[in-house]
Design a protein around this motif. Structure first.
Motif, PDB file in Angstrom:
ATOM      1  N   TRP A  79     -48.370 -40.411  -9.375  1.00 12.69           N
ATOM      2  CA  TRP A  79     -48.325 -38.964  -9.166  1.00 12.69           C
ATOM      3  C   TRP A  79     -47.668 -38.291 -10.369  1.00 12.69           C
ATOM      4  N   MET A  80     -48.019 -37.030 -10.577  1.00  8.76           N
ATOM      5  CA  MET A  80     -47.368 -36.230 -11.609  1.00  8.76           C
ATOM      6  C   MET A  80     -47.216 -34.795 -11.120  1.00  8.76           C
ATOM      7  N   PHE A  81     -46.016 -34.251 -11.339  1.00  9.79           N
ATOM      8  CA  PHE A  81     -45.745 -32.850 -11.012  1.00  9.79           C
ATOM      9  C   PHE A  81     -45.544 -32.075 -12.305  1.00  9.79           C
ATOM     10  N   GLY A  82     -46.171 -30.920 -12.396  1.00  9.29           N
ATOM     11  CA  GLY A  82     -46.016 -30.058 -13.559  1.00  9.29           C
ATOM     12  C   GLY A  82     -45.679 -28.644 -13.136  1.00  9.29           C
ATOM     13  N   SER A  83     -44.855 -27.976 -13.929  1.00  8.85           N
ATOM     14  CA  SER A  83     -44.487 -26.600 -13.604  1.00  8.85           C
ATOM     15  C   SER A  83     -44.052 -25.877 -14.870  1.00  8.85           C
ATOM     16  N   SER A  84     -44.306 -24.592 -14.936  1.00  5.77           N
ATOM     17  CA  SER A  84     -43.848 -23.793 -16.064  1.00  5.77           C
ATOM     18  C   SER A  84     -43.434 -22.415 -15.590  1.00  5.77           C
ATOM     19  N   ILE A  85     -42.479 -21.845 -16.303  1.00  8.93           N
ATOM     20  CA  ILE A  85     -41.995 -20.491 -16.043  1.00  8.93           C
ATOM     21  C   ILE A  85     -42.022 -19.731 -17.359  1.00  8.93           C
ATOM     22  N   THR A  86     -42.578 -18.546 -17.344  1.00 12.92           N
ATOM     23  CA  THR A  86     -42.679 -17.723 -18.549  1.00 12.92           C
ATOM     24  C   THR A  86     -42.179 -16.315 -18.255  1.00 12.92           C
ATOM     25  N   THR A  87     -41.400 -15.793 -19.159  1.00 15.93           N
ATOM     26  CA  THR A  87     -40.988 -14.391 -19.068  1.00 15.93           C
ATOM     27  C   THR A  87     -41.183 -13.750 -20.430  1.00 15.93           C
ATOM     28  N   ASP A  88     -41.798 -12.587 -20.452  1.00 21.41           N
ATOM     29  CA  ASP A  88     -41.998 -11.908 -21.728  1.00 21.41           C
ATOM     30  C   ASP A  88     -41.786 -10.411 -21.572  1.00 21.41           C
ATOM     31  N   ALA A  89     -41.324  -9.814 -22.663  1.00 16.17           N
ATOM     32  CA  ALA A  89     -41.058  -8.376 -22.692  1.00 16.17           C
ATOM     33  C   ALA A  89     -41.930  -7.747 -23.755  1.00 16.17           C
TER      34      ALA A  89
END
Length: 381
Positions: A79-89
């Motif tokens: 199994w593999m879990f992937g996640s990303s969080i992005t914040t931009d102004a």
């Protein structure tokens, strides 16, 4: 898709301000390369910082600063879990029509996605979710991806399907609670030709319904339907004598708005001593104008030209004009020990009617420029 060629999964861009934010930050975190039946041996955590700035020959326009965090974590063997969080102004000014009538703007976008992949002997299956929120735009998406490899692992077939549901509430309140839905399908096959050559062929279909106009521009009334098809060709070749690789890609795009586009990409990956890698890149793009695009004209300056009498659909947005564009840049990366990697990426973009490869472009538009600087740091664990 996550095939041998490390082609990313289905991508989309929002309308208006959202398209700029997403396009500027999408390059922050790349998908992890993986074969259909092999999860990554190690997990990784990466952080990337992007600075984007664009301008035209007559004025500065948009500045975007974005930060992204990406996690890839294999577990339980298959199994593999992937996640990303992005914040931009975003800050600056956007034209109300063509390249003129600049209006000040400021916004912030927060986005997150996660996916879960299950690997089998000759296949893998991924389910993903994504969410993006701006002051005037909310997007929710779902995707499914399946990869199948031949017994000798020389051939990989990939299928992906995606769906997004967006809600648009512009700050100027010209429209309220508008909605847009997009459904995507992508099919591809990757083939190992020789020990140093691999090719990929792909075809994509997209069906969009709802609000596609830009509420912040004058004289912008686009069709509420947009269907498109894409054809993709990729070829990777490794040069043993140079310890280097070339990556070539071509994409043809056609949509129901009358836009036809050709895009060529070429990357040269050169491994250097002491774990340095240098990757210069070049991208050429050329597209025709949408059927409803209204050309800029010197007789109208400084006012926007009126749409043709009786026209139902019209737009003076330079993004749906006929133009050519060239992007050039480089990426420099360095391994720090066994687990750390630092990289710097720089790109310069130029868009103009005179750069169109086939026929003449939309005249009367000022040349558009953009510059991107991206710094990243990642660690395997």
């Amino acid at each position: 898709m996550q095939t041998h060629l490390d082609d990313s999964a289905l991508k989309k861009a929002n309308a208006g301000v959202g398209s700029l934010l997403l396009a500027a930050s999408m390059s922050l975190v790349a998908s992890a390369p993986a074969c259909a039946d092999e999860p990554p041996e190690q997990g990784s955590l990466a952080i990337k910082q992007l600075d984007y700035f664009d301008y035209q020959s007559n004025a500065d326009r948009i500045r975007v600063k974005a930060t992204a965090l990406k996690l890839i974590a294999p577990f339980a063997g298959s199994w593999m879990f992937g996640s990303s969080i992005t914040t931009d102004a975003i800050s600056g000014a956007s034209p109300a029509y063509h390249g003129s009538g600049l209006k000040k703007m400021q916004d912030r976008r927060n986005a997150a996605d996660m996916d879960l992949t299950r690997y089998y002997e000759n296949s893998s299956y991924t389910l993903g979710l994504n969410y993006s929120h701006e002051e005037d735009y909310i997007s929710k998406g779902l995707m499914f991806q399946a990869n199948f490899s031949s017994v000798d692992r020389n051939t990989t077939y990939a299928f992906a399907a995606g769906a997004s549901n967006d809600v648009i509430n512009p700050a100027n309140q010209l429209v309220q609670n508008e909605k847009k839905t997009v459904r995507d399908v992508l099919l591809s096959v990757s083939q190992v030709l020789t020990p140093v050559d691999i090719v990929q062929l792909g075809i994509g279909f997209s069906r969009g319904r709802g609000y596609f106009s830009d509420p912040y521009k004058v004289f912008d009334e686009r069709p509420r339907e947009r269907d498109n098809k894409t054809w993709n060709l990729r070829w990777n070749h490794h040069w043993d004598a140079l310890d280097a690789s070339t990556r070539f890609a071509y994409r043809y795009y056609l949509d129901s708005w009358g836009i036809k586009a050709h895009t060529f990409n070429l990357d040269y990956v050169q491994n250097l001593s002491n774990d340095w890698t240098l990757t210069p890149s070049l991208r050429l793009h050329s597209q025709t104008a949408a059927d409803f695009y209204v050309d800029a004209g010197p007789a109208d300056f400084p006012f926007p030209p009126n749409p043709p009498e009786g026209a139902i659909h019209y737009s003076e947005d330079h993004r749906v004009s006929g133009f050519g564009a060239v992007t050039y840049g480089f990426k420099l990366s360095k391994k720090l020990g066994e687990d750390w990697l630092v990289d710097l990426k720089y790109e310069q973009y130029r868009q103009a009617a005179g750069l169109k490869l086939f026929g003449t472009g939309s005249l009367g538009l000022p040349t558009f420029y953009a510059r991107t600087i991206q710094l990243g740091l990642s660690r395997q664990f």
